[in-house]
Design a protein around this motif. Structure first.
Motif, PDB file in Angstrom:
ATOM      1  N   PHE A 132       0.826  -1.200   0.000  1.00 39.39           N
ATOM      2  CA  PHE A 132       0.000   0.000   0.000  1.00 39.39           C
ATOM      3  C   PHE A 132       0.866   1.258   0.000  1.00 39.39           C
ATOM      4  CE2 PHE A 132      -2.226  -3.480   1.944  1.00 39.39           C
ATOM      5  CZ  PHE A 132      -3.515  -3.374   1.468  1.00 39.39           C
ATOM      6  N   ALA A 133       0.204   2.383  -0.284  1.00 37.48           N
ATOM      7  CA  ALA A 133       0.858   3.690  -0.215  1.00 37.48           C
ATOM      8  C   ALA A 133      -0.137   4.692   0.331  1.00 37.48           C
ATOM      9  CB  ALA A 133       1.339   4.132  -1.597  1.00 37.48           C
ATOM     10  N   ALA A 134       0.383   5.749   0.960  1.00 39.42           N
ATOM     11  CA  ALA A 134      -0.497   6.815   1.428  1.00 39.42           C
ATOM     12  C   ALA A 134      -1.225   7.429   0.233  1.00 39.42           C
ATOM     13  CB  ALA A 134       0.321   7.873   2.156  1.00 39.42           C
ATOM     14  N   ALA A 135      -2.512   7.669   0.390  1.00 37.81           N
ATOM     15  CA  ALA A 135      -3.339   8.146  -0.724  1.00 37.81           C
ATOM     16  C   ALA A 135      -2.791   9.451  -1.305  1.00 37.81           C
ATOM     17  CB  ALA A 135      -4.777   8.325  -0.260  1.00 37.81           C
ATOM     18  N   GLY A 136      -2.376  10.369  -0.443  1.00 37.72           N
ATOM     19  CA  GLY A 136      -1.850  11.643  -0.939  1.00 37.72           C
ATOM     20  C   GLY A 136      -0.584  11.470  -1.748  1.00 37.72           C
ATOM     21  N   ASP A 137       0.291  10.567  -1.291  1.00 33.32           N
ATOM     22  CA  ASP A 137       1.527  10.296  -2.038  1.00 33.32           C
ATOM     23  C   ASP A 137       1.199   9.732  -3.412  1.00 33.32           C
ATOM     24  OD1 ASP A 137       3.067  11.129   0.071  1.00 33.32           O
ATOM     25  OD2 ASP A 137       3.511   9.119   0.820  1.00 33.32           O
ATOM     26  N   TRP A 138       0.284   8.782  -3.447  1.00 39.26           N
ATOM     27  CA  TRP A 138      -0.063   8.123  -4.715  1.00 39.26           C
ATOM     28  C   TRP A 138      -0.668   9.108  -5.707  1.00 39.26           C
ATOM     29  CZ3 TRP A 138       1.156   3.764  -7.038  1.00 39.26           C
ATOM     30  CH2 TRP A 138       0.389   3.325  -8.114  1.00 39.26           C
ATOM     31  N   GLN A 139      -1.546   9.956  -5.219  1.00 37.01           N
ATOM     32  CA  GLN A 139      -2.225  10.899  -6.111  1.00 37.01           C
ATOM     33  C   GLN A 139      -1.274  11.943  -6.674  1.00 37.01           C
ATOM     34  OE1 GLN A 139      -5.318  12.267  -3.507  1.00 37.01           O
ATOM     35  NE2 GLN A 139      -6.422  10.306  -3.572  1.00 37.01           N
ATOM     36  N   SER A 140      -0.141  12.157  -6.033  1.00 38.27           N
ATOM     37  CA  SER A 140       0.809  13.163  -6.507  1.00 38.27           C
ATOM     38  C   SER A 140       1.702  12.643  -7.630  1.00 38.27           C
ATOM     39  CB  SER A 140       1.696  13.627  -5.344  1.00 38.27           C
ATOM     40  OG  SER A 140       2.596  12.590  -4.947  1.00 38.27           O
ATOM     41  N   LEU A 141       1.655  11.342  -7.907  1.00 37.73           N
ATOM     42  CA  LEU A 141       2.572  10.744  -8.870  1.00 37.73           C
ATOM     43  C   LEU A 141       2.087  10.895 -10.308  1.00 37.73           C
ATOM     44  CD1 LEU A 141       3.475   7.356  -7.118  1.00 37.73           C
ATOM     45  CD2 LEU A 141       4.695   9.548  -7.016  1.00 37.73           C
ATOM     46  N   SER A 142       3.044  11.022 -11.218  1.00 35.96           N
ATOM     47  CA  SER A 142       2.745  10.951 -12.651  1.00 35.96           C
ATOM     48  C   SER A 142       2.494   9.491 -13.024  1.00 35.96           C
ATOM     49  CB  SER A 142       3.929  11.492 -13.458  1.00 35.96           C
ATOM     50  OG  SER A 142       5.057  10.644 -13.292  1.00 35.96           O
ATOM     51  N   PRO A 143       1.908   9.231 -14.186  1.00 33.98           N
ATOM     52  CA  PRO A 143       1.669   7.837 -14.577  1.00 33.98           C
ATOM     53  C   PRO A 143       2.911   6.969 -14.562  1.00 33.98           C
ATOM     54  CG  PRO A 143       0.399   9.299 -15.975  1.00 33.98           C
ATOM     55  CD  PRO A 143       1.281  10.174 -15.133  1.00 33.98           C
ATOM     56  N   TRP A 144       4.055   7.481 -15.106  1.00 36.98           N
ATOM     57  CA  TRP A 144       5.244   6.637 -15.131  1.00 36.98           C
ATOM     58  C   TRP A 144       5.783   6.407 -13.724  1.00 36.98           C
ATOM     59  CZ3 TRP A 144      10.034   7.666 -13.267  1.00 36.98           C
ATOM     60  CH2 TRP A 144      10.402   8.998 -13.066  1.00 36.98           C
ATOM     61  N   GLU A 145       5.601   7.371 -12.821  1.00 41.23           N
ATOM     62  CA  GLU A 145       6.037   7.167 -11.440  1.00 41.23           C
ATOM     63  C   GLU A 145       5.184   6.108 -10.757  1.00 41.23           C
ATOM     64  OE1 GLU A 145       7.845  11.468 -10.060  1.00 41.23           O
ATOM     65  OE2 GLU A 145       5.664  11.268 -10.269  1.00 41.23           O
ATOM     66  N   ARG A 146       3.909   6.047 -11.083  1.00 40.28           N
ATOM     67  CA  ARG A 146       3.072   4.980 -10.534  1.00 40.28           C
ATOM     68  C   ARG A 146       3.527   3.619 -11.049  1.00 40.28           C
ATOM     69  NH1 ARG A 146      -3.199   7.299 -10.329  1.00 40.28           N
ATOM     70  NH2 ARG A 146      -2.701   9.137  -9.057  1.00 40.28           N
ATOM     71  N   ASP A 147       3.907   3.584 -12.331  1.00 42.97           N
ATOM     72  CA  ASP A 147       4.413   2.323 -12.885  1.00 42.97           C
ATOM     73  C   ASP A 147       5.672   1.882 -12.137  1.00 42.97           C
ATOM     74  OD1 ASP A 147       2.396   2.309 -14.811  1.00 42.97           O
ATOM     75  OD2 ASP A 147       3.608   3.401 -16.270  1.00 42.97           O
ATOM     76  N   LEU A 148       6.569   2.830 -11.848  1.00 44.04           N
ATOM     77  CA  LEU A 148       7.787   2.508 -11.128  1.00 44.04           C
ATOM     78  C   LEU A 148       7.475   2.068  -9.698  1.00 44.04           C
ATOM     79  CD1 LEU A 148      10.865   2.381 -11.122  1.00 44.04           C
ATOM     80  CD2 LEU A 148      10.907   4.805 -10.487  1.00 44.04           C
ATOM     81  N   ALA A 149       6.503   2.708  -9.065  1.00 45.02           N
ATOM     82  CA  ALA A 149       6.105   2.308  -7.707  1.00 45.02           C
ATOM     83  C   ALA A 149       5.579   0.878  -7.704  1.00 45.02           C
ATOM     84  CB  ALA A 149       5.054   3.270  -7.161  1.00 45.02           C
ATOM     85  N   ARG A 150       4.834   0.499  -8.730  1.00 44.82           N
ATOM     86  CA  ARG A 150       4.328  -0.878  -8.812  1.00 44.82           C
ATOM     87  C   ARG A 150       5.476  -1.873  -8.948  1.00 44.82           C
ATOM     88  NH1 ARG A 150       0.613   1.756 -12.409  1.00 44.82           N
ATOM     89  NH2 ARG A 150      -1.428   2.030 -11.419  1.00 44.82           N
TER      90      ARG A 150
END
Length: 324
Positions: free
Chosen positions: A38-56
Motif C-alpha cells: 500500500f501507499a499513502a493516498a496523498g503520495d499516490w495521487q501526486s505521482l505521474s503515470p510513469w512514477e506509478r508504474d515505477l512504484a508498482r
C-alpha cells in the motif's frame, strides 16, 4: 553507463505495517499499489503515470526481491522511456515456468540464454540492449523506437549492435517487426517525444528531418532545433507540456523565451518554426495539420494503420521516463 539505482518514488507499506489496513483503505488513507502493498493516498495521487508504474515495480520487488524484470518494467529501472499505459509489472521466467498474468503481474517465459541479465542497484533486469529488442519486437514501433533512441543516446549500445542482437535471437517471432524500428533508431533524438514525433511525421508521408541541427553562425549566436527540414528551411520543436506547467518558472516568461528563440531561428535562416506536444501526437492529424501549415508536403501515402494505433496508444496513458 549504469544508471543511478532507481528507488520507489514514494514510501511503500506492507499490509503488516498497517495497524488497521481494512479501516485505512475504507477511510481512504491508503491505496493498494499491488496485492499486499500500500501507499499513502496523498503520495499516490501526486505521482505521474510513469512514477506509478515505477512504484508498482518496487511493490512487486518487496514481495519478490529476486524477480527478473523485463520489457517496460526493465525500461523503468534503466531510466528508459515508456510510451503509453503500462498494463502490468513484467517479469521474465524460464521456459519451465508457466506464462501467466494475474494481480497486476505478467510472467513471460523465455530462455535466459537469449538475454543478458544485469543487476542495477540490486535489481535483476534484462540488459538495456535486450530490453530494447524485446520492446521493438512486441510493442508498438513508436514505443520501441523511443527506447532504442534513448539507449543509443546514453551510450548503452549502438544501432548496429541492436540490429545484430535482434538477428541473433533464436526466436524469429517479432524479428521483422523489430527491424523496422531499429533501422530508424538514432541517438540524436533527445527525448521520447522527439522519437515518436519523427515516426508520426513519417507515417503521414513527410520527408525525414535532420535531427538536432544548429541554426546560427556561432555558439554565441544561434540555437539548436529538434528537427530541421533544410529544403524548406523549416524548424520543428517537440515541446512537452511540462515546459509550460510552472515547474521551470513563470509560464509567461517561458513562453516569451520561446518566442524570442523562434525569432533568432528565423533571423538565422529558418523560414518557419513549428511547435507541437504529446497532445498533437495523441490526435495524429493535429501534427499533420501543423506541418502542412508551415509548408511541408507529404511525398508518400499515409500509413493510417500505424497512425490510428499510435493515437490509441497515447490516449491510453501519458508517456514518460525516469531520465530520458
Amino acid at each position: 553507463m549504469t544508471p543511478k539505482p532507481p528507488t520507489s518514488p514514494i514510501p511503500l507499506l506492507r499490509a503488516t505495517e498497517l495497524t488497521h489496513s481494512t479501516r485505512s483503505i475504507r477511510r481512504g488513507d491508503v491505496v493498494p499499489v499491488l496485492r499486499g502493498v500500500f501507499a499513502a493516498a496523498g503520495d499516490w495521487q501526486s505521482l505521474s503515470p510513469w512514477e506509478r508504474d515505477l512504484a508498482r515495480v518496487h511493490a512487486h520487488l518487496l514481495r519478490q526481491p529476486d524477480a527478473v524484470l523485463c520489457l517496460e518494467s526493465a525500461a523503468l529501472v534503466w531510466g528508459l522511456p515508456t510510451v503509453g499505459k503500462v498494463e502490468a509489472v513484467h517479469v521474465l521466467a524460464s521456459d519451465t515456468a508457466t506464462a501467466r498474468r494475474a494481480s497486476g503481474i505478467h510472467v513471460h517465459t523465455s530462455a535466459h540464454s537469449d538475454r543478458v541479465l544485469e543487476e542495477v542497484g540490486g535489481i535483476l533486469v534484462t540488459s538495456a540492449a535486450d530490453t530494447c529488442i524485446d520492446l521493438a519486437r512486441v510493442r508498438h514501433p513508436a514505443a520501441g523506437l523511443a527506447a532504442a533512441d534513448a539507449t543509443i543516446r546514453r551510450g548503452e549500445s549502438t544501432a548496429s549492435m541492436l540490429s545484430a542482437l535482434n538477428e541473433q535471437r533464436a526466436s524469429a517471432r517479432g524479428r521483422r517487426r523489430a527491424r523496422w524500428t531499429l533501422d530508424r533508431a538514432d541517438g540524436a533524438a533527445e527525448s521520447a517525444l522527439e522519437s515518436v514525433s519523427r515516426v508520426t511525421a513519417e507515417w503521414w508521408g513527410f520527408p525525414a528531418p535532420k535531427l538536432q541541427r544548429w541554426i546560427g553562425v556561432s555558439d554565441d549566436d544561434g540555437d539548436r532545433t529538434d528537427m530541421w527540414w533544410p529544403g524548406l528551411r523549416v524548424a520543428g520543436e517537440a515541446d512537452g507540456h511540462l515546459t509550460y506547467d510552472g515547474r521551470f518558472g513563470d509560464p509567461v516568461a517561458v513562453l516569451k523565451a520561446r518566442e524570442e528563440r523562434d525569432r533568432r531561428l528565423r533571423r538565422h535562416g529558418a523560414r518557419a518554426v513549428a511547435h507541437w506536444s504529446w497532445g498533437d501526437l495523441a490526435d495524429p492529424s493535429s501534427l499533420r495539420d501543423i506541418l502542412l501549415s508551415v509548408g511541408l508536403t507529404p511525398n508518400s501515402p499515409p500509413d493510417l494503420q500505424h497512425l490510428s494505433s499510435l493515437g490509441r496508444l497515447l490516449r491510453s496513458g501519458r508517456s514518460g521516463t525516469g531520465s530520458a
